[in-house]
Design an enzyme around this catalytic site. Sequence first.
Site, mmCIF file in Angstrom:
data_model
loop_
_atom_site.group_PDB
_atom_site.id
_atom_site.type_symbol
_atom_site.label_atom_id
_atom_site.label_comp_id
_atom_site.label_asym_id
_atom_site.label_seq_id
_atom_site.Cartn_x
_atom_site.Cartn_y
_atom_site.Cartn_z
ATOM 1 N N ARG A 35 0.822 -1.228 0.000
ATOM 2 C CA ARG A 35 0.000 0.000 0.000
ATOM 3 C C ARG A 35 0.849 1.269 0.000
ATOM 4 N NH1 ARG A 35 -4.921 -2.207 3.819
ATOM 5 N NH2 ARG A 35 -6.154 -2.909 2.058
ATOM 6 N N LYS A 197 -20.004 -17.750 -0.879
ATOM 7 C CA LYS A 197 -21.461 -17.692 -0.750
ATOM 8 C C LYS A 197 -22.150 -16.840 -1.808
ATOM 9 C CE LYS A 197 -21.714 -18.287 4.220
ATOM 10 N NZ LYS A 197 -21.950 -17.596 5.479
ATOM 11 N N GLY A 353 -11.236 -8.752 -2.331
ATOM 12 C CA GLY A 353 -11.009 -9.778 -1.316
ATOM 13 C C GLY A 353 -10.057 -10.889 -1.691
ATOM 14 N N GLY A 376 -13.632 -4.088 -0.105
ATOM 15 C CA GLY A 376 -15.016 -3.619 0.012
ATOM 16 C C GLY A 376 -15.352 -2.570 -1.029
HETATM 17 P P1 AMP Z 1 -15.175 -14.770 -0.837
HETATM 18 O O1 AMP Z 1 -14.581 -13.989 0.303
HETATM 19 O O2 AMP Z 1 -16.666 -14.741 -0.883
HETATM 20 O O3 AMP Z 1 -14.534 -14.430 -2.153
HETATM 21 O O4 AMP Z 1 -14.878 -16.285 -0.517
HETATM 22 C C1 AMP Z 1 -13.586 -16.780 -0.487
HETATM 23 C C2 AMP Z 1 -13.580 -18.082 0.235
HETATM 24 O O5 AMP Z 1 -14.360 -19.006 -0.443
HETATM 25 C C3 AMP Z 1 -12.196 -18.654 0.346
HETATM 26 O O6 AMP Z 1 -11.800 -18.627 1.684
HETATM 27 C C4 AMP Z 1 -12.381 -20.093 -0.149
HETATM 28 O O7 AMP Z 1 -11.765 -21.042 0.689
HETATM 29 C C5 AMP Z 1 -13.890 -20.285 -0.098
HETATM 30 N N1 AMP Z 1 -14.338 -21.319 -1.034
HETATM 31 C C6 AMP Z 1 -14.104 -21.406 -2.340
HETATM 32 N N2 AMP Z 1 -14.636 -22.540 -2.848
HETATM 33 C C7 AMP Z 1 -15.225 -23.194 -1.840
HETATM 34 C C8 AMP Z 1 -15.922 -24.437 -1.731
HETATM 35 N N3 AMP Z 1 -16.113 -25.215 -2.790
HETATM 36 N N4 AMP Z 1 -16.371 -24.795 -0.514
HETATM 37 C C9 AMP Z 1 -16.165 -24.001 0.552
HETATM 38 N N5 AMP Z 1 -15.523 -22.823 0.521
HETATM 39 C C10 AMP Z 1 -15.050 -22.418 -0.666
#
Ligand code: AMP
Length: 395
Positions: A35, A197, A353, A376
């Site tokens: 940064r 999610k 992220g 964010g």
């Molecule tokens: P996000 O912050 O929403 O981009 O989510 C990232 C997280 O999603 C990471 O920590 C990954 O480990 C998790 N992730 C990716 N694929 C899967 C999966 N098939 N099952 C569970 N967690 C997952």
Amino acid sequence: MKTINDFNFQDKKALIRVDFNVPLDDNFSVSDATRIISAKPTIIKILEDGGSCVLMSHLGRPKGVQEEYSLKHIISKIEDVLGVEVKFSSNCIGKDAEDKANALEPGEILLLENLRFHEEEKQGDRDFAEQLSNLGDIYVNDAFGTAHRAHASTTIVAEFFPENKCFGSLLAQEIESIKKVMDDGEKPVLAVLGGAKVSSKITVIENILDKVDHLIIGGGMTFTFVKAQGGKIGDSICEDDKMELALDIMKQAEAKGVKIHIPVDVLAADAFSNDANTKVMDVREIPDGWQGLDAGPKSLANFDAVVNQCKTILWNGPLGVFEMESFAKGTIALGNSIANSTKNGAFSLVGGGDSVAAVKQFGFEKKVSYVSTGGGAMLESLEGKTLPGIAAILA
Ligand code: AMP
């Protein structure tokens, strides 16, 4: 859109909101200076014009004044990166800050103590912002990471510089990269959305359907879509209450002519563990006791073909649980596909992220067109929101 290139800073004091919220190790040394390095072009341009810089930032989430969150810990790292001595004011407002700012000569830098030692910063307090505004002639916002917050130093302070405010080069680059994907992207445009999610990405998905030709959905989100379509997903992560929404997204995509690509096979495991037994399976036939933790080889070949036919690519979110070596292959393969497409002329933006962490960890940083510095802030931009820190400069 005014940037630092629209101003000559000779004999001017620039009040610059930077994002020096850097990680510190146990000895209070900076463990990742990205940064600080990212803010260098803006600071150097101002100094080379013959101006001086008053730098303001937050660090962490202090409750009042807490020594461990003092920005004095990072002075020597800033000096290393910039090659210029850095003066320090132990309060970001008040007499000491004003005296030191007034005494600044062209070519000099003053760093202010952590803005968040004052709760007025996060409250967006106008009086506090006015006191900050006394420390400079021109306000420069170069902190994309906090541009989605209407804090005193990121947004409110701009009111006191009706004519003399602009974007730093980092923030300008972030804005241009997002625009390149969301508004001016050469077709075909692709978004790859992974991560855990559906619920955390839903607004992004809905906004992006109007912008893209192809949408790859991967990671944990896959299984909500697959189950909603009648597939068997075993113990894979799933949000049952979002299945209707998943079907609705598929419908909306079809109506808008957006092609959605979802994994057809997965690397499944019999436990959420790097040492679990693993098997490649059809994504619709995962037995109980097994969970899909990465994209499978057929899916990766499909994704590679899509990525290589697209001219504009946005990547947000990993394809699997990349933190565990056993389930990182899909994310690495996708990174390679995007790197290859970029080499062949596509514009690729990675942001929001965990995909940034993955890109850095696996060495793709220099092989994509742009890696965003704001988690964010990036997500909110992709959701189609106007960020207050950006709106304040444009006003
Ligand atoms: P996000 O912050 O929403 O981009 O989510 C990232 C997280 O999603 C990471 O920590 C990954 O480990 C998790 N992730 C990716 N694929 C899967 C999966 N098939 N099952 C569970 N967690 C997952």
